[in-house]
Design a protein around this motif. Structure first.
Motif, PDB file in Angstrom:
ATOM      1  N   VAL A  11       0.845  -1.206   0.000  1.00 27.73           N
ATOM      2  CA  VAL A  11       0.000   0.000   0.000  1.00 27.73           C
ATOM      3  C   VAL A  11       0.875   1.249   0.000  1.00 27.73           C
ATOM      4  CG1 VAL A  11      -1.647   1.346   1.356  1.00 27.73           C
ATOM      5  CG2 VAL A  11      -1.981  -1.117   1.086  1.00 27.73           C
ATOM      6  N   ILE A  12       1.837   1.301   0.886  1.00 28.13           N
ATOM      7  CA  ILE A  12       2.707   2.473   1.020  1.00 28.13           C
ATOM      8  C   ILE A  12       3.428   2.759  -0.295  1.00 28.13           C
ATOM      9  CG2 ILE A  12       4.842   3.280   2.133  1.00 28.13           C
ATOM     10  CD1 ILE A  12       3.717   1.889   4.716  1.00 28.13           C
ATOM     11  N   ASN A  13       3.879   1.722  -0.963  1.00 31.23           N
ATOM     12  CA  ASN A  13       4.598   1.901  -2.232  1.00 31.23           C
ATOM     13  C   ASN A  13       3.716   2.470  -3.340  1.00 31.23           C
ATOM     14  OD1 ASN A  13       7.119   1.081  -1.303  1.00 31.23           O
ATOM     15  ND2 ASN A  13       6.678  -1.068  -1.691  1.00 31.23           N
ATOM     16  N   ARG A  14       2.419   2.328  -3.212  1.00 27.97           N
ATOM     17  CA  ARG A  14       1.499   2.850  -4.230  1.00 27.97           C
ATOM     18  C   ARG A  14       0.985   4.250  -3.923  1.00 27.97           C
ATOM     19  NH1 ARG A  14      -2.997  -1.489  -5.458  1.00 27.97           N
ATOM     20  NH2 ARG A  14      -3.812   0.290  -6.618  1.00 27.97           N
ATOM     21  N   LEU A  15       1.171   4.730  -2.704  1.00 33.53           N
ATOM     22  CA  LEU A  15       0.651   6.049  -2.327  1.00 33.53           C
ATOM     23  C   LEU A  15       1.502   7.171  -2.916  1.00 33.53           C
ATOM     24  CD1 LEU A  15      -0.132   5.496   1.464  1.00 33.53           C
ATOM     25  CD2 LEU A  15      -1.775   5.566  -0.424  1.00 33.53           C
ATOM     26  N   ASP A  16       0.833   8.248  -3.278  1.00 30.49           N
ATOM     27  CA  ASP A  16       1.501   9.481  -3.667  1.00 30.49           C
ATOM     28  C   ASP A  16       2.364   9.938  -2.493  1.00 30.49           C
ATOM     29  OD1 ASP A  16       1.517  12.124  -5.319  1.00 30.49           O
ATOM     30  OD2 ASP A  16       0.923  12.725  -3.286  1.00 30.49           O
TER      31      ASP A  16
ATOM     32  N   TRP B 106      -7.556   7.514  -5.101  1.00 28.31           N
ATOM     33  CA  TRP B 106      -6.110   7.288  -4.942  1.00 28.31           C
ATOM     34  C   TRP B 106      -5.609   6.148  -5.831  1.00 28.31           C
ATOM     35  CZ3 TRP B 106      -6.295   6.980   1.111  1.00 28.31           C
ATOM     36  CH2 TRP B 106      -6.505   8.267   1.644  1.00 28.31           C
ATOM     37  N   GLY B 107      -6.511   5.526  -6.587  1.00 30.10           N
ATOM     38  CA  GLY B 107      -6.101   4.441  -7.472  1.00 30.10           C
ATOM     39  C   GLY B 107      -6.351   3.051  -6.923  1.00 30.10           C
ATOM     40  N   PHE B 108      -7.219   2.929  -5.919  1.00 28.85           N
ATOM     41  CA  PHE B 108      -7.480   1.637  -5.291  1.00 28.85           C
ATOM     42  C   PHE B 108      -8.904   1.136  -5.547  1.00 28.85           C
ATOM     43  CE2 PHE B 108      -3.920   3.342  -2.858  1.00 28.85           C
ATOM     44  CZ  PHE B 108      -3.093   2.233  -2.727  1.00 28.85           C
ATOM     45  N   LYS B 109      -9.490   1.496  -6.686  1.00 31.82           N
ATOM     46  CA  LYS B 109     -10.873   1.103  -6.958  1.00 31.82           C
ATOM     47  C   LYS B 109     -11.043  -0.419  -7.017  1.00 31.82           C
ATOM     48  CE  LYS B 109     -14.915   1.945  -9.746  1.00 31.82           C
ATOM     49  NZ  LYS B 109     -15.575   2.793 -10.711  1.00 31.82           N
ATOM     50  N   ILE B 110     -10.106  -1.117  -7.635  1.00 34.13           N
ATOM     51  CA  ILE B 110     -10.197  -2.584  -7.720  1.00 34.13           C
ATOM     52  C   ILE B 110     -10.200  -3.191  -6.318  1.00 34.13           C
ATOM     53  CG2 ILE B 110      -8.930  -4.659  -8.432  1.00 34.13           C
ATOM     54  CD1 ILE B 110      -8.015  -3.006 -10.917  1.00 34.13           C
ATOM     55  N   GLU B 111      -9.342  -2.685  -5.449  1.00 34.64           N
ATOM     56  CA  GLU B 111      -9.235  -3.229  -4.087  1.00 34.64           C
ATOM     57  C   GLU B 111     -10.463  -2.884  -3.253  1.00 34.64           C
ATOM     58  OE1 GLU B 111      -6.905  -1.585  -5.748  1.00 34.64           O
ATOM     59  OE2 GLU B 111      -5.115  -2.866  -5.781  1.00 34.64           O
ATOM     60  N   ILE B 112     -10.986  -1.680  -3.406  1.00 34.10           N
ATOM     61  CA  ILE B 112     -12.199  -1.296  -2.678  1.00 34.10           C
ATOM     62  C   ILE B 112     -13.372  -2.156  -3.135  1.00 34.10           C
ATOM     63  CG2 ILE B 112     -13.913   0.569  -2.407  1.00 34.10           C
ATOM     64  CD1 ILE B 112     -11.421   0.916  -0.643  1.00 34.10           C
ATOM     65  N   THR B 113     -13.490  -2.355  -4.431  1.00 34.32           N
ATOM     66  CA  THR B 113     -14.563  -3.199  -4.965  1.00 34.32           C
ATOM     67  C   THR B 113     -14.431  -4.621  -4.439  1.00 34.32           C
ATOM     68  OG1 THR B 113     -14.678  -1.831  -6.946  1.00 34.32           O
ATOM     69  CG2 THR B 113     -15.656  -4.014  -7.091  1.00 34.32           C
ATOM     70  N   GLN B 114     -13.214  -5.141  -4.417  1.00 35.53           N
ATOM     71  CA  GLN B 114     -12.990  -6.500  -3.908  1.00 35.53           C
ATOM     72  C   GLN B 114     -13.309  -6.587  -2.418  1.00 35.53           C
ATOM     73  OE1 GLN B 114     -12.325  -9.048  -5.896  1.00 35.53           O
ATOM     74  NE2 GLN B 114     -12.431 -10.477  -4.189  1.00 35.53           N
ATOM     75  N   LYS B 115     -12.901  -5.563  -1.662  1.00 36.59           N
ATOM     76  CA  LYS B 115     -13.216  -5.521  -0.216  1.00 36.59           C
ATOM     77  C   LYS B 115     -14.720  -5.631  -0.007  1.00 36.59           C
ATOM     78  CE  LYS B 115     -13.830  -1.450   1.653  1.00 36.59           C
ATOM     79  NZ  LYS B 115     -15.067  -1.108   2.338  1.00 36.59           N
ATOM     80  N   ASN B 116     -15.453  -4.813  -0.723  1.00 38.11           N
ATOM     81  CA  ASN B 116     -16.904  -4.794  -0.534  1.00 38.11           C
ATOM     82  C   ASN B 116     -17.541  -6.111  -0.961  1.00 38.11           C
ATOM     83  OD1 ASN B 116     -16.947  -2.243   0.612  1.00 38.11           O
ATOM     84  ND2 ASN B 116     -17.011  -1.248  -1.360  1.00 38.11           N
ATOM     85  N   LYS B 117     -17.088  -6.677  -2.060  1.00 31.92           N
ATOM     86  CA  LYS B 117     -17.623  -7.973  -2.495  1.00 31.92           C
ATOM     87  C   LYS B 117     -17.387  -9.038  -1.430  1.00 31.92           C
ATOM     88  CE  LYS B 117     -17.214  -7.542  -7.501  1.00 31.92           C
ATOM     89  NZ  LYS B 117     -16.468  -7.989  -8.690  1.00 31.92           N
ATOM     90  N   GLU B 118     -16.164  -9.105  -0.935  1.00 31.05           N
ATOM     91  CA  GLU B 118     -15.846 -10.141   0.048  1.00 31.05           C
ATOM     92  C   GLU B 118     -16.545  -9.917   1.383  1.00 31.05           C
ATOM     93  OE1 GLU B 118     -11.774 -11.443   0.351  1.00 31.05           O
ATOM     94  OE2 GLU B 118     -11.461 -11.053  -1.788  1.00 31.05           O
ATOM     95  N   LEU B 119     -16.657  -8.672   1.798  1.00 25.73           N
ATOM     96  CA  LEU B 119     -17.340  -8.414   3.069  1.00 25.73           C
ATOM     97  C   LEU B 119     -18.808  -8.802   3.000  1.00 25.73           C
ATOM     98  CD1 LEU B 119     -15.839  -5.000   4.232  1.00 25.73           C
ATOM     99  CD2 LEU B 119     -15.289  -7.277   5.056  1.00 25.73           C
TER     100      LEU B 119
END
Length: 161
Positions: free
Chosen positions: A17-22, A122-135
């Protein structure tokens, strides 16, 4: 052994995560977040929280992020990244605001949607979508509060739009 493995997993994912942040965003979060604490609690129904450590001092607000590894251990790496950046987005959103007023305001669901939208920006749409699906579809058990399930379903829909 399980706790140690999960802490290693969390450390590896936090580095991703840190490596992907601005860099400016990283510096802001690094200044605001004093600790990221893994918890192991099967009675704590939430997956993660961003807690203000000094709510009375808006200018120097510091946060602790608590991650319930008991529940998060079931998530994929992408979904766990989604949880972490979602909590980071709460920190960005709440910095300098009166947290108590925010929580008693009846906009809790809006705060959750806003955190997802910030994390997506911030560029994490895929991860947010996956989080919500799994939750919603994988890890939310019947013992969790109905309001929480409703909130997560709304988050899932808002992240897709």
């Amino acid at each position: 052994m399980t706790i140690q493995i999960q802490q290693q997993r969390l450390s590896r994912i936090l580095n991703k995560v840190i490596n992907r942040l601005d860099i400016k965003l990283f510096r802001f979060l690094n200044n605001c977040i004093t600790n990221i604490k893994p918890k192991w609690d099967n009675k704590f129904w939430n997956y993660g929280t961003a807690c203000s450590t000094k709510p009375e001092n808006k200018e120097n607000t510091k946060f602790v992020i608590e991650l319930n590894m008991y529940r998060l251990r079931l998530l994929s790496e992408k979904a766990l990244i989604g949880v972490i950046v979602h909590e980071f987005a709460h920190v960005r959103d709440w910095y300098g605001k009166n947290k108590f007023i925010e929580w008693i305001d009846k906009k809790l669901f809006n705060l959750e949607k806003r955190a997802d939208k910030i994390a997506c920006s911030w560029g994490f749409k895929i991860e947010i979508t996956q989080k919500n699906k799994e939750l919603i579809f994988t890890t939310i058990k019947k013992d969790l509060p109905k309001d929480y399930k409703t909130k997560e379903i709304e988050n899932y829909n808002s992240a897709l739009s």
